[in-house]
Design an enzyme around this catalytic site. Structure first.
Site, PDB file in Angstrom:
ATOM      1  N   ARG A   1     -12.507  15.812   7.182  1.00  0.00           N
ATOM      2  CA  ARG A   1     -13.306  16.165   5.992  1.00  0.00           C
ATOM      3  C   ARG A   1     -14.747  16.469   6.370  1.00  0.00           C
ATOM      4  NH1 ARG A   1     -11.791  10.834   2.972  1.00  0.00           N
ATOM      5  NH2 ARG A   1      -9.560  10.964   3.338  1.00  0.00           N
TER       6      ARG A   1
ATOM      7  N   GLU B   1      -8.444  -4.871   5.021  1.00  0.00           N
ATOM      8  CA  GLU B   1      -8.312  -4.534   3.604  1.00  0.00           C
ATOM      9  C   GLU B   1      -7.145  -5.260   2.961  1.00  0.00           C
ATOM     10  OE1 GLU B   1      -8.813  -0.262   4.951  1.00  0.00           O
ATOM     11  OE2 GLU B   1      -9.442  -0.078   2.872  1.00  0.00           O
TER      12      GLU B   1
ATOM     13  N   HIS C   1     -13.233   3.048  -0.340  1.00  0.00           N
ATOM     14  CA  HIS C   1     -13.208   2.023   0.723  1.00  0.00           C
ATOM     15  C   HIS C   1     -13.817   0.710   0.245  1.00  0.00           C
ATOM     16  CE1 HIS C   1     -13.433   5.453   3.935  1.00  0.00           C
ATOM     17  NE2 HIS C   1     -12.177   5.077   3.761  1.00  0.00           N
TER      18      HIS C   1
ATOM     19  N   ARG D   1      -2.543  -1.932  -3.469  1.00  0.00           N
ATOM     20  CA  ARG D   1      -3.724  -1.125  -3.243  1.00  0.00           C
ATOM     21  C   ARG D   1      -3.684   0.045  -4.220  1.00  0.00           C
ATOM     22  NH1 ARG D   1      -5.483   3.122   1.210  1.00  0.00           N
ATOM     23  NH2 ARG D   1      -7.659   3.244   0.562  1.00  0.00           N
TER      24      ARG D   1
ATOM     25  N   ASN E   1       0.878  -1.170   0.000  1.00  0.00           N
ATOM     26  CA  ASN E   1       0.000   0.000   0.000  1.00  0.00           C
ATOM     27  C   ASN E   1       0.914   1.219   0.000  1.00  0.00           C
ATOM     28  OD1 ASN E   1      -1.750   2.078   0.510  1.00  0.00           O
ATOM     29  ND2 ASN E   1      -2.828   1.057   2.175  1.00  0.00           N
TER      30      ASN E   1
END
Ligand code: AMP
Length: 399
Positions: A233, A376, A172, A83, A19
């Site tokens: 955010r 993940e 996601h 990823r 990743n």
């Protein structure tokens, strides 16, 4: 680096997941027979000090792997899974990487300027080190490619939207896919017959309506800015706010970007982006932290209600990621007093701390409420491995 000819193909049972972010490289090595994590690590501050670039970061990772007994030249390594953040409309499945794929990913960088270039750098250095090995990109957006057009479209001029790639892609996806499947396993129902609202509440946060293992709507849109309130955010705001910030506030495009992506959410409302601190301060009577927590939970609640309406029948609401897995307060507040929707959280079960997938709803709750730790990296390993090698040896063991 080339593999010994004596290693039979059948022994290749390992998958390495990389990743690669703008300043960090995470790696995890799995045994795909068992799903066991054999080694993992993180190389940080790439470009800021002793680690000059991603090539050097991967060399450090390779040295650490070798010290753990697994080199990058490990003959049992079957695949490297990467990823990748934004696949646009081009990449809707795990994709075997070649030069053309890398070039297409580079073109998508306008949609994810922070993430895709870093992903590509990681891919390029890994391909340079192991050109003989299959390498697979697993895209964060891919799981949402099944969204119906009505969910993917913004109600704006079609020609403008199509010219600029403006549509809802969602993010996601790897986590939502993993958690939807793990939730069906927890309920003991076939994935194809299980409808779940998955709430990925981490530093970034998104909700997905999953019907029979397929995403039918999700809260993040063209970028990861839409939807839930997050650590830094804003999530949903009236688009008119952006116009007002520019016209009346005199802010530049970059200034608005910075405000909404990095100085909003919990940080903007209460001065901290970590939900542990927000919760602690709210409990101690801090009004700003209380309001931030309420904004956060109300937004989650609204999306749960919306996705129950989208799905029609919901079997489970599943919480995952840092906040979803760990904050009993967020789970309880978000789903408080919803017996009319068939949702009843059991306070005692909700308070239990565990890393295992578990139910926290009452026996009477028509909709089950689950806490399902996400993984993940394992999902990327599984998808990359099955593309490169066919289904993993014992898929039922690999969750
Ligand atoms: P993630 O992006 O999934 O790694 O989630 C990271 C976020 O999870 C952190 O920023 C924290 O806000 C949150 N988090 C981690 N542990 C807890 C906890 N015990 N209670 C509340 N929030 C937590």
């Amino acid at each position: 680096m080339s593999e010994p000819t004596t290693a039979p193909a059948a022994e290749k049972t390992r998958a390495l997941v990389l990743n690669s972010g703008s300043s960090s490289l995470k790696y995890q090595l799995f045994d795909m027979r068992t799903g066991e994590r054999l080694a993992q690590g993180l190389v940080e501050r790439i470009g800021e000090g002793p680690v000059a670039d991603h090539a050097q970061a991967l060399e450090i990772a390779a040295e650490e792997l070798a010290a753990a007994g697994y080199g990058l030249d490990d003959p049992e390594l079957a695949v490297i899974g990467h990823r990748a953040v934004h696949g646009g409309t081009r990449f809707t499945e795990p994709t075997l990487i070649d030069d053309e794929v890398v070039a297409e990913m580079a073109k998508l960088a306008t949609l994810a300027p922070l993430h895709n270039p870093a992903n590509i750098t990681g891919i390029e250095v890994a391909r340079a080190l192991r050109p003989d090995l299959p390498q697979v990109a697993v895209f964060d957006t891919a799981f949402h490619a099944t969204m119906p057009e009505a969910a993917a479209r913004y109600a704006i001029d079609t020609a403008t939207a199509d010219r600029l790639g403006i549509r809802r892609y969602g993010f996601h996806g790897t986590s939502h896919a993993y958690v939807a499947r793990a939730t069906a396993e927890l309920l003991g129902t076939p994935l194809a017959e299980t409808n779940t609202v998955v709430l990925h509440l981490g530093n970034g946060a998104s909700a997905t309506a999953v019907r029979g293992g397929r995403s039918v709507d999700t809260s993040m849109g063209m970028t990861p800015l839409e939807g839930l309130a997050m650590g830094t955010r804003s999530g949903d705001v009236d688009p008119g706010v952006l116009l007002h910030l520019a016209r009346t506030g005199g802010m530049s495009t970059d200034g608005i970007d910075e405000l909404l992506n990095h100085r909003s959410g919990m940080l903007g409302l209460a001065g901290a982006n970590d939900m542990r601190e927000i919760t602690r301060r709210a409990e101690a009577g801090d009004a700003a932290a209380r309001l931030a927590l309420d904004v956060y939970c109300l937004r989650v609640r609204k999306y749960v209600g919306a996705y129950m309406a989208v799905l029609g029948r919901v079997d489970a609401v599943a919480f995952t990621a840092g906040v979803g897995e760990n904050s009993a307060a967020v789970r309880a507040t978000s789903l408080a007093e919803l017996p009319s929707l068939g949702i009843e959280v059991d306070p005692e079960l909700n308070a239990v701390r565990s890393t295992a997938p578990r139910l926290i709803s009452t026996a009477a709750s028509r909709v089950k409420v689950a806490v399902v730790p996400t993984d993940e990296e394992l999902e990327i390993a599984r998808q990359a491995y099955s593309l490169a090698r066919g289904p993993a040896p014992s898929p039922s063991d690999i969750r």
